[in-house]
Design a protein around this motif. Structure first.
Motif, mmCIF file in Angstrom:
data_model
loop_
_atom_site.group_PDB
_atom_site.id
_atom_site.type_symbol
_atom_site.label_atom_id
_atom_site.label_comp_id
_atom_site.label_asym_id
_atom_site.label_seq_id
_atom_site.Cartn_x
_atom_site.Cartn_y
_atom_site.Cartn_z
ATOM 1 N N LEU A 112 -7.606 15.290 16.153
ATOM 2 C CA LEU A 112 -8.717 15.516 17.074
ATOM 3 C C LEU A 112 -9.695 14.355 16.928
ATOM 4 O O LEU A 112 -10.149 14.039 15.829
ATOM 5 C CB LEU A 112 -9.396 16.848 16.756
ATOM 6 N N CYS A 113 -9.997 13.708 18.053
ATOM 7 C CA CYS A 113 -10.839 12.496 18.062
ATOM 8 C C CYS A 113 -12.036 12.696 18.978
ATOM 9 O O CYS A 113 -12.045 13.575 19.834
ATOM 10 C CB CYS A 113 -10.031 11.299 18.555
ATOM 11 N N ASP A 114 -13.027 11.828 18.804
ATOM 12 C CA ASP A 114 -14.168 11.836 19.717
ATOM 13 C C ASP A 114 -13.815 11.033 20.966
ATOM 14 O O ASP A 114 -12.697 10.542 21.105
ATOM 15 C CB ASP A 114 -15.434 11.313 19.031
ATOM 16 N N GLU A 115 -14.756 10.884 21.856
ATOM 17 C CA GLU A 115 -14.503 10.198 23.129
ATOM 18 C C GLU A 115 -14.156 8.716 22.963
ATOM 19 O O GLU A 115 -13.524 8.123 23.822
ATOM 20 C CB GLU A 115 -15.708 10.350 24.063
ATOM 21 N N SER A 116 -14.564 8.122 21.838
ATOM 22 C CA SER A 116 -14.257 6.711 21.618
ATOM 23 C C SER A 116 -12.938 6.504 20.869
ATOM 24 O O SER A 116 -12.573 5.377 20.555
ATOM 25 C CB SER A 116 -15.408 6.031 20.857
ATOM 26 N N GLY A 117 -12.240 7.606 20.581
ATOM 27 C CA GLY A 117 -10.947 7.502 19.921
ATOM 28 C C GLY A 117 -10.996 7.552 18.405
ATOM 29 O O GLY A 117 -9.974 7.408 17.749
ATOM 30 N N GLN A 118 -12.182 7.753 17.829
ATOM 31 C CA GLN A 118 -12.325 7.850 16.378
ATOM 32 C C GLN A 118 -12.045 9.280 15.918
ATOM 33 O O GLN A 118 -12.481 10.238 16.558
ATOM 34 C CB GLN A 118 -13.749 7.446 15.950
ATOM 35 N N VAL A 119 -11.325 9.407 14.815
ATOM 36 C CA VAL A 119 -11.009 10.732 14.282
ATOM 37 C C VAL A 119 -12.307 11.443 13.904
ATOM 38 O O VAL A 119 -13.185 10.865 13.263
ATOM 39 C CB VAL A 119 -10.089 10.626 13.041
ATOM 40 N N LEU A 120 -12.432 12.698 14.349
ATOM 41 C CA LEU A 120 -13.617 13.491 14.014
ATOM 42 C C LEU A 120 -13.568 13.872 12.540
ATOM 43 O O LEU A 120 -12.569 14.413 12.063
ATOM 44 C CB LEU A 120 -13.663 14.770 14.849
ATOM 45 N N HIS A 121 -14.642 13.577 11.810
ATOM 46 C CA HIS A 121 -14.785 13.978 10.421
ATOM 47 C C HIS A 121 -15.840 15.077 10.378
ATOM 48 O O HIS A 121 -17.007 14.830 10.688
ATOM 49 C CB HIS A 121 -15.215 12.797 9.547
ATOM 50 N N LEU A 122 -15.415 16.260 10.016
ATOM 51 C CA LEU A 122 -16.311 17.409 9.962
ATOM 52 C C LEU A 122 -16.772 17.610 8.527
ATOM 53 O O LEU A 122 -16.063 17.276 7.582
ATOM 54 C CB LEU A 122 -15.595 18.645 10.496
ATOM 55 N N ARG A 123 -17.955 18.192 8.351
ATOM 56 C CA ARG A 123 -18.533 18.361 7.017
ATOM 57 C C ARG A 123 -18.281 19.739 6.408
ATOM 58 O O ARG A 123 -18.525 19.924 5.225
ATOM 59 C CB ARG A 123 -20.037 18.109 7.071
ATOM 60 N N SER A 124 -17.802 20.703 7.189
ATOM 61 C CA SER A 124 -17.594 22.040 6.644
ATOM 62 C C SER A 124 -16.631 22.831 7.529
ATOM 63 O O SER A 124 -16.388 22.465 8.677
ATOM 64 C CB SER A 124 -18.929 22.794 6.547
ATOM 65 N N THR A 125 -16.122 23.915 6.967
ATOM 66 C CA THR A 125 -15.284 24.798 7.772
ATOM 67 C C THR A 125 -16.133 25.513 8.821
ATOM 68 O O THR A 125 -15.635 25.846 9.883
ATOM 69 C CB THR A 125 -14.538 25.827 6.894
ATOM 70 N N THR A 126 -17.409 25.702 8.529
ATOM 71 C CA THR A 126 -18.310 26.308 9.516
ATOM 72 C C THR A 126 -18.448 25.396 10.726
ATOM 73 O O THR A 126 -18.404 25.863 11.871
ATOM 74 C CB THR A 126 -19.697 26.582 8.894
ATOM 75 N N GLN A 127 -18.583 24.101 10.501
ATOM 76 C CA GLN A 127 -18.652 23.151 11.613
ATOM 77 C C GLN A 127 -17.336 23.153 12.390
ATOM 78 O O GLN A 127 -17.341 23.097 13.623
ATOM 79 C CB GLN A 127 -18.963 21.749 11.099
ATOM 80 N N ALA A 128 -16.216 23.259 11.682
ATOM 81 C CA ALA A 128 -14.913 23.320 12.356
ATOM 82 C C ALA A 128 -14.815 24.576 13.217
ATOM 83 O O ALA A 128 -14.375 24.514 14.362
ATOM 84 C CB ALA A 128 -13.785 23.295 11.328
ATOM 85 N N ARG A 129 -15.228 25.722 12.671
ATOM 86 C CA ARG A 129 -15.191 26.979 13.445
ATOM 87 C C ARG A 129 -16.060 26.881 14.695
ATOM 88 O O ARG A 129 -15.669 27.339 15.767
ATOM 89 C CB ARG A 129 -15.661 28.144 12.582
ATOM 90 N N THR A 130 -17.237 26.292 14.560
ATOM 91 C CA THR A 130 -18.143 26.145 15.700
ATOM 92 C C THR A 130 -17.516 25.258 16.764
ATOM 93 O O THR A 130 -17.530 25.582 17.953
ATOM 94 C CB THR A 130 -19.496 25.561 15.235
ATOM 95 N N LEU A 131 -16.930 24.137 16.347
ATOM 96 C CA LEU A 131 -16.308 23.194 17.268
ATOM 97 C C LEU A 131 -15.110 23.809 17.989
ATOM 98 O O LEU A 131 -14.891 23.578 19.170
ATOM 99 C CB LEU A 131 -15.864 21.946 16.502
#
Length: 101
Positions: free
Chosen positions: A41-60
């Motif tokens: 999973l990447c952002d709009e510029s093609g960079q891999v999204l780095h999440l800081r927590s499982t809570t952030q992952a659940r929200t996303l």
């Protein structure tokens, strides 16, 4: 794969599941399981999204429920030393994306 592309693929039934992978340093990345491949999973510029927590992952990933999702935790000892004769499979824990009521 961007979040928008993930939503479109999930809506079309082309996503088998999600993996939230724990990385050294307290980061998480999301891998999208499709047929015979894994996409990051990447952002709009093609960079891999780095999440800081499982809570952030659940929200996303909240809008993707009921896709199966797993938290993947690799054995740090194997990554650092690699001295075992047989490999140890990563720990896989179901991660619920179901909205809480």
């Amino acid at each position: 794969m961007t979040l928008q592309e993930l939503h479109e693929a999930a809506s079309a039934g082309m996503v088998d599941g999600l993996e939230v992978v724990s990385l050294e340093g307290g980061f998480y990345i999301v891998q999208v399981r499709r047929a015979n491949s894994l996409k990051l999973l990447c952002d709009e510029s093609g960079q891999v999204l780095h999440l800081r927590s499982t809570t952030q992952a659940r929200t996303l990933l909240a809008g993707l429920w009921p896709l199966p999702c797993e938290l993947i935790q690799h054995c740090v000892h194997d990554e650092m030393g690699a001295t075992r004769e047989t490999s140890v499979q990563p720990l896989r824990i179901p991660l619920s994306l179901e909205p809480s009521s």
